[in-house]
Scaffold this motif. Sequence first.
Motif, mmCIF file in Angstrom:
data_model
loop_
_atom_site.group_PDB
_atom_site.id
_atom_site.type_symbol
_atom_site.label_atom_id
_atom_site.label_comp_id
_atom_site.label_asym_id
_atom_site.label_seq_id
_atom_site.Cartn_x
_atom_site.Cartn_y
_atom_site.Cartn_z
ATOM 1 N N LEU A 145 -23.927 -5.862 18.504
ATOM 2 C CA LEU A 145 -24.965 -5.988 19.527
ATOM 3 C C LEU A 145 -26.106 -5.001 19.292
ATOM 4 C CD1 LEU A 145 -25.518 -7.658 22.011
ATOM 5 C CD2 LEU A 145 -24.445 -5.915 23.393
ATOM 6 N N SER A 146 -25.765 -3.755 18.914
ATOM 7 C CA SER A 146 -26.835 -2.785 18.650
ATOM 8 C C SER A 146 -27.682 -3.245 17.478
ATOM 9 C CB SER A 146 -26.280 -1.393 18.323
ATOM 10 O OG SER A 146 -25.028 -1.207 18.842
ATOM 11 N N ALA A 147 -27.009 -3.796 16.454
ATOM 12 C CA ALA A 147 -27.757 -4.270 15.293
ATOM 13 C C ALA A 147 -28.714 -5.383 15.697
ATOM 14 C CB ALA A 147 -26.799 -4.749 14.211
ATOM 15 N N ILE A 148 -28.239 -6.278 16.582
ATOM 16 C CA ILE A 148 -29.112 -7.368 17.048
ATOM 17 C C ILE A 148 -30.335 -6.780 17.746
ATOM 18 C CG2 ILE A 148 -29.298 -9.279 18.677
ATOM 19 C CD1 ILE A 148 -26.383 -9.898 18.130
ATOM 20 N N GLY A 149 -30.091 -5.761 18.590
ATOM 21 C CA GLY A 149 -31.200 -5.123 19.296
ATOM 22 C C GLY A 149 -32.213 -4.536 18.330
ATOM 23 N N LEU A 150 -31.701 -3.859 17.289
ATOM 24 C CA LEU A 150 -32.603 -3.239 16.318
ATOM 25 C C LEU A 150 -33.379 -4.292 15.535
ATOM 26 C CD1 LEU A 150 -30.362 -0.339 15.018
ATOM 27 C CD2 LEU A 150 -32.439 -0.167 16.366
ATOM 28 N N VAL A 151 -32.705 -5.389 15.202
ATOM 29 C CA VAL A 151 -33.402 -6.469 14.490
ATOM 30 C C VAL A 151 -34.530 -7.010 15.348
ATOM 31 C CG1 VAL A 151 -33.179 -8.876 13.812
ATOM 32 C CG2 VAL A 151 -31.543 -7.229 12.988
ATOM 33 N N TYR A 152 -34.232 -7.209 16.616
ATOM 34 C CA TYR A 152 -35.256 -7.758 17.503
ATOM 35 C C TYR A 152 -36.433 -6.796 17.616
ATOM 36 C CZ TYR A 152 -37.239 -10.547 21.220
ATOM 37 O OH TYR A 152 -38.067 -11.342 21.941
ATOM 38 N N GLY A 153 -36.106 -5.482 17.656
ATOM 39 C CA GLY A 153 -37.171 -4.490 17.710
ATOM 40 C C GLY A 153 -38.000 -4.457 16.441
ATOM 41 N N THR A 154 -37.367 -4.751 15.300
ATOM 42 C CA THR A 154 -38.065 -4.640 14.022
ATOM 43 C C THR A 154 -38.952 -5.856 13.740
ATOM 44 O OG1 THR A 154 -36.074 -3.540 13.259
ATOM 45 C CG2 THR A 154 -37.725 -4.026 11.598
ATOM 46 N N VAL A 155 -38.375 -7.061 13.871
ATOM 47 C CA VAL A 155 -39.149 -8.240 13.493
ATOM 48 C C VAL A 155 -39.458 -9.171 14.658
ATOM 49 C CG1 VAL A 155 -38.625 -8.383 11.050
ATOM 50 C CG2 VAL A 155 -36.999 -9.261 12.716
ATOM 51 N N GLY A 156 -38.852 -8.945 15.823
ATOM 52 C CA GLY A 156 -39.225 -9.716 17.001
ATOM 53 C C GLY A 156 -38.739 -11.147 17.024
ATOM 54 N N THR A 157 -37.611 -11.439 16.363
ATOM 55 C CA THR A 157 -37.067 -12.792 16.462
ATOM 56 C C THR A 157 -35.552 -12.742 16.297
ATOM 57 O OG1 THR A 157 -37.151 -15.022 15.576
ATOM 58 C CG2 THR A 157 -37.338 -13.232 13.998
ATOM 59 N N LEU A 158 -34.877 -13.743 16.833
ATOM 60 C CA LEU A 158 -33.419 -13.781 16.717
ATOM 61 C C LEU A 158 -32.951 -15.046 16.023
ATOM 62 C CD1 LEU A 158 -32.396 -12.403 20.207
ATOM 63 C CD2 LEU A 158 -32.199 -11.262 18.032
ATOM 64 N N ASN A 159 -33.887 -15.960 15.771
ATOM 65 C CA ASN A 159 -33.521 -17.185 15.074
ATOM 66 C C ASN A 159 -33.272 -16.867 13.604
ATOM 67 O OD1 ASN A 159 -34.295 -19.619 13.381
ATOM 68 N ND2 ASN A 159 -34.085 -20.483 15.436
ATOM 69 N N MET A 160 -32.141 -17.323 13.086
ATOM 70 C CA MET A 160 -31.762 -16.907 11.730
ATOM 71 C C MET A 160 -32.800 -17.294 10.692
ATOM 72 S SD MET A 160 -27.747 -17.603 11.386
ATOM 73 C CE MET A 160 -26.582 -17.123 12.621
ATOM 74 N N ALA A 161 -33.299 -18.534 10.787
ATOM 75 C CA ALA A 161 -34.262 -18.987 9.788
ATOM 76 C C ALA A 161 -35.558 -18.184 9.891
ATOM 77 C CB ALA A 161 -34.541 -20.468 9.976
ATOM 78 N N ASP A 162 -36.022 -17.998 11.128
ATOM 79 C CA ASP A 162 -37.245 -17.242 11.343
ATOM 80 C C ASP A 162 -37.076 -15.802 10.875
ATOM 81 O OD1 ASP A 162 -39.871 -17.268 12.218
ATOM 82 O OD2 ASP A 162 -39.336 -16.342 14.135
ATOM 83 N N LEU A 163 -35.895 -15.268 11.156
ATOM 84 C CA LEU A 163 -35.574 -13.895 10.761
ATOM 85 C C LEU A 163 -35.603 -13.759 9.241
ATOM 86 C CD1 LEU A 163 -34.591 -11.268 12.025
ATOM 87 C CD2 LEU A 163 -32.273 -12.072 11.730
ATOM 88 N N ALA A 164 -34.975 -14.730 8.570
ATOM 89 C CA ALA A 164 -34.943 -14.688 7.107
ATOM 90 C C ALA A 164 -36.367 -14.719 6.559
ATOM 91 C CB ALA A 164 -34.142 -15.874 6.578
ATOM 92 N N TYR A 165 -37.194 -15.590 7.151
ATOM 93 C CA TYR A 165 -38.579 -15.709 6.688
ATOM 94 C C TYR A 165 -39.339 -14.409 6.916
ATOM 95 C CZ TYR A 165 -43.440 -17.154 6.658
ATOM 96 O OH TYR A 165 -44.768 -17.237 6.411
ATOM 97 N N LYS A 166 -39.208 -13.843 8.124
ATOM 98 C CA LYS A 166 -40.000 -12.650 8.450
ATOM 99 C C LYS A 166 -39.513 -11.415 7.713
ATOM 100 C CE LYS A 166 -42.131 -14.090 12.648
ATOM 101 N NZ LYS A 166 -41.836 -14.489 14.008
ATOM 102 N N LEU A 167 -38.200 -11.295 7.502
ATOM 103 C CA LEU A 167 -37.707 -10.147 6.744
ATOM 104 C C LEU A 167 -38.157 -10.241 5.293
ATOM 105 C CD1 LEU A 167 -34.077 -9.294 7.891
ATOM 106 C CD2 LEU A 167 -36.111 -7.916 8.104
ATOM 107 N N GLY A 168 -38.349 -11.477 4.819
ATOM 108 C CA GLY A 168 -38.875 -11.651 3.468
ATOM 109 C C GLY A 168 -40.305 -11.168 3.356
ATOM 110 N N GLN A 169 -41.045 -11.211 4.494
ATOM 111 C CA GLN A 169 -42.453 -10.804 4.469
ATOM 112 C C GLN A 169 -42.616 -9.291 4.532
ATOM 113 O OE1 GLN A 169 -43.060 -14.017 3.647
ATOM 114 N NE2 GLN A 169 -45.096 -13.662 4.502
ATOM 115 N N VAL A 170 -41.768 -8.609 5.339
ATOM 116 C CA VAL A 170 -41.971 -7.169 5.499
ATOM 117 C C VAL A 170 -41.529 -6.443 4.234
ATOM 118 C CG1 VAL A 170 -41.658 -7.211 7.982
ATOM 119 C CG2 VAL A 170 -39.698 -6.766 6.532
ATOM 120 N N GLU A 171 -42.111 -5.280 4.037
ATOM 121 C CA GLU A 171 -41.765 -4.494 2.874
ATOM 122 C C GLU A 171 -40.329 -4.002 3.016
ATOM 123 O OE1 GLU A 171 -43.882 -0.753 1.116
ATOM 124 O OE2 GLU A 171 -45.327 -2.274 1.719
#
Lengths: 149, 502
Positions: free
Chosen positions: B174-200
């Motif tokens: 749950l904490s990891a989910i919170g941190l992910v949401y804080g970092t990239v602002g999405t919880l959808n796996m596909a969207d997350l994969a796309y956005k994490l690919g964009q950030v350095e």
Amino acid sequence: MIDKKSGVVKANTVILHTAALFLLPLQILFSVFLLLRGHDEPGGGFIAGLVASGAVVLYLFAHGVESTRRIMRFDPRDILGLGLLFGVISGLIAPFMGEPFFTAQWWTLYLGAETEIKLSTVLLFDIGVYFAVLGTILTVVVSLTEAEE
Amino acid sequence: MSHLVLIPILIPLLAGALSLVSWRSLLLQRWIAVVATGLLLLVSIGLLQLTREEGFVVMHVGGWAAPFGITIVADLLSAIMIVMTGVIGFTIAIYSMAMTPERHERFGYYPLMHLLLAGVSGAFLTGDIFNLYVWFEVMLLASFALLTLGGERAQMEGAIKYVTLNLFSSAIFLSAIGLVYGTVGTLNMADLAYKLGQVEHSGMVNVLALMFMVAFGIKAAAFPLFFWLPASYHTPLVGISALFAGLLTKVGVYALYRFFTLIFNGDVDYTHNILLWGAGLTMVSGVLGAAAQFEFRRLLSFHIVSQIGYMILGLALFTPLAIIGGIFVIVHNIVVKTNLFLVSGLVYRLLGSYDLKKLGGVYRHRPGIALLFLVSALSLAGLPPLSGFVAKFLLIRAGLEVGAWTVTGVALLVSVITLYSMLKIWAEVFWKPVPEGVNTERLTGEKPDSQLWLLLLPIAGLAACAVLIGVNGQPIYEVLEAAAEQLLNPALYIEAVLGDQP
């Protein structure tokens, strides 16, 4: 006072006895009000279920299990199962209308000139939550009381 | 027909509610369980067929498009896992008809079983990480209750370890989910994969990856936090043990596969190297723990841990062949491990004990049962032509291709020790004469048992599966090859869920 046979404390005061009798219908009515109000204002199935179970539990404390079972008519487990069934079924209606599961469906009933009632699967779901909460709490409280007696 | 993708979750939910309503009739509940899990199996096969044709089956629940609503996605891996859920659910439902005491049934055995299956199916199908958390909790809640059903002392002791460790893992998740949401602002796996690919790729992403790895690692019973599993799996009813053994840890492994192919694939050298170490140590510690055991189900529980190592090994090597091998191990292991637990329950029914020292003589009186055990046990150890051989062959070959000599050597060695363990069970339970003072009325058939066929049927069915998977390696390999291709091309998944959006 303490019941001499079983050693269980029974709160047989006249005030509680009478108050529970009068509060029960009022609280049930209030819970229904909360349930229907919950769509776009504070309220909803969960809190309404809690209020309703509060009413029954108060009655149970004052009048004992047997009397409570008699006024409930249904076994709490039936209420619980029925609530869950309502909850699941509310999501199953949408695909028959050609939409994805759990999409809210609305029907408007026109009653006379300017009166209309909006019925929806959301309401069905909320009623399901109401019964599930009521059923769960009553199952727990009734079995605990029966175990004690 | 994208509706099909949600039905594997709805069937157990509906069946659970129905069996709660019919709490008065145990007979009805049993039949609801058999019919519902049978339906689940049929639907899952249909879903697998559909994913083979279309690649991905996507549904946005409630009509809320991704990334705002909850997406339910089936790719080949999900569909395969759902088929396995159906197979195991169906066999356990039949097995439970004869093996569940009435007292357990009255306390909600069947509704809880359906809830567990709903949680497992939900976890396999969701495309949203918070929703994944919710399904994990649904599953754990049901498993807590099933684990303590009956309320014996040993159960409570096991349950404390089980609950504590799993809650700890949920908290990290749950904490990891919170941190992910804080970092990239999405919880959808596909969207997350796309956005994490964009950030350095910074240290933060690796920290998140490790948090998810630890959380899923605990749920999958990987090294070093695996001890909750052998401490608890031998305590509940054997049907429940078998259900847990087949499905629960595999959900953790599935989550690792999903996250470390789709989302955290930017720094493979770092993350997958840690996974490789974890895999090797898990294999060794599990199998060594098993060598010291003399309780049938505890021994098998340690082998669950060691087999988890093989599954993670496939992911850690991260080549197409290794992923195919890894999924093959998952499929094979679900069938075989469940079956070994079912056999242990059958032997318990015949001889009244799980202690290897108090068992014996099954081969002499019931050679058929001995044969069914042998099929599963040798398959677990990886002897041809059974399912385990193909699975391990693929993995070892993948390991050699990459040049990961050490871990491949470890995998081979662990196989040999697994064989030793299985032969120990064979010698103690089936081969040696019945120890003195053991009641053999049921074993020899002096005291007839009219429900025995209800136990033999699932065991024979699963043993047949183990043989079929081994013999039909080629067609299964083709399906898994397509699944691995999907996993190694996250762009396909992202496009299927998000559509034409950026």
